[in-house]
Design a protein around this motif. Sequence first.
Motif, mmCIF file in Angstrom:
data_model
loop_
_atom_site.group_PDB
_atom_site.id
_atom_site.type_symbol
_atom_site.label_atom_id
_atom_site.label_comp_id
_atom_site.label_asym_id
_atom_site.label_seq_id
_atom_site.Cartn_x
_atom_site.Cartn_y
_atom_site.Cartn_z
ATOM 1 N N GLN A 42 -1.812 -1.585 -5.040
ATOM 2 C CA GLN A 42 -2.971 -1.440 -4.149
ATOM 3 C C GLN A 42 -3.925 -2.616 -4.348
ATOM 4 O OE1 GLN A 42 -3.637 0.433 -1.652
ATOM 5 N NE2 GLN A 42 -5.836 0.295 -1.368
ATOM 6 N N LYS A 45 2.382 -1.796 -12.383
ATOM 7 C CA LYS A 45 1.540 -2.999 -12.356
ATOM 8 C C LYS A 45 2.425 -4.234 -12.190
ATOM 9 C CE LYS A 45 -2.322 -0.981 -14.375
ATOM 10 N NZ LYS A 45 -3.358 -0.635 -13.479
ATOM 11 N N HIS A 52 2.429 1.687 -3.361
ATOM 12 C CA HIS A 52 1.425 2.158 -4.315
ATOM 13 C C HIS A 52 1.274 3.674 -4.248
ATOM 14 C CE1 HIS A 52 -2.692 3.210 -5.649
ATOM 15 N NE2 HIS A 52 -2.323 2.465 -6.665
ATOM 16 N N LEU A 53 1.350 4.235 -3.046
ATOM 17 C CA LEU A 53 1.262 5.700 -2.915
ATOM 18 C C LEU A 53 2.358 6.387 -3.710
ATOM 19 C CD1 LEU A 53 0.448 6.067 0.888
ATOM 20 C CD2 LEU A 53 -1.115 6.384 -1.047
ATOM 21 N N ARG A 112 0.834 -1.212 0.000
ATOM 22 C CA ARG A 112 0.000 0.000 0.000
ATOM 23 C C ARG A 112 0.865 1.258 0.000
ATOM 24 N NH1 ARG A 112 -4.002 -0.130 4.627
ATOM 25 N NH2 ARG A 112 -5.009 1.498 3.431
ATOM 26 N N SER A 172 -2.455 -3.164 -10.047
ATOM 27 C CA SER A 172 -1.648 -2.230 -9.254
ATOM 28 C C SER A 172 -1.258 -2.858 -7.911
ATOM 29 C CB SER A 172 -2.424 -0.938 -9.008
ATOM 30 O OG SER A 172 -3.445 -1.158 -8.055
ATOM 31 N N TYR A 216 4.293 4.820 -6.372
ATOM 32 C CA TYR A 216 4.308 4.419 -7.777
ATOM 33 C C TYR A 216 2.988 4.655 -8.506
ATOM 34 C CZ TYR A 216 8.814 2.138 -7.106
ATOM 35 O OH TYR A 216 10.128 1.886 -6.856
ATOM 36 N N SER A 217 1.900 4.752 -7.811
ATOM 37 C CA SER A 217 0.551 4.955 -8.346
ATOM 38 C C SER A 217 0.079 3.743 -9.150
ATOM 39 C CB SER A 217 0.460 6.239 -9.180
ATOM 40 O OG SER A 217 1.061 6.055 -10.454
ATOM 41 N N ASP A 218 -1.017 3.919 -9.857
ATOM 42 C CA ASP A 218 -1.594 2.826 -10.650
ATOM 43 C C ASP A 218 -0.756 2.492 -11.879
ATOM 44 O OD1 ASP A 218 -3.771 2.341 -9.003
ATOM 45 O OD2 ASP A 218 -5.084 3.727 -10.070
ATOM 46 N N ASP A 219 0.252 3.319 -12.185
ATOM 47 C CA ASP A 219 1.102 3.060 -13.351
ATOM 48 C C ASP A 219 1.978 1.832 -13.169
ATOM 49 O OD1 ASP A 219 0.065 5.321 -14.543
ATOM 50 O OD2 ASP A 219 1.703 6.612 -13.876
#
Length: 180
Positions: free
Chosen positions: A103, A89, A81-82, A78, A101, A84-87
């Motif tokens: 997340q 995968k 993810h903050l 989590r 992602s 790297y973001s949804d980009d």
Amino acid sequence: MKRLLVRALDETEFLSEYGIRSLSKNYEQHPYFISTDDISTAIKYTPGESDSAMYGGNSNWRGPIWMPMNFLIIESLREFHLFYSDDFKIEYPTASGNYISLQQVAIELANKLLKIFLKDGDGKRPVYGNNAKLQTDPYFNDFILFHEYFHGDSGKGLGASHQTGWTGTIANLISLKNND
């Protein structure tokens, strides 16, 4: 990180139906052997209670699912993810062709851990294993025990049944599930 996750999210290695195992399932068929002087021993995947009295008689870190380890993995995913973001995968599970992602991976892992405690399609909770009284008795079947660790293949609760500290972290994962 991707190289680590490829192994961690591989169902033939660490990824179980109920979370991340503490030792790769690969060692079930291919134990790791170590020899010193005239002593030889093997470390193999043991998903539940030990088949040997060595190391105190329980499996310790040789295959079961441990809530604190899984919780830290989920929280780390989590946090990453903050950044790297949804980009960013990752294939989940490994070799599935399905990319999600970090997340989403965290949510999937949280759902696997929650599945240990939730009733399945037959109304049984994996945490209770084959204990008929806990599975079916209306006075017992809704009293969830927070075990020390869980069988790496079946999710059955093992070890001490009062680990409200580290196994209690499951409560934090319920809110993650509700946000998916």
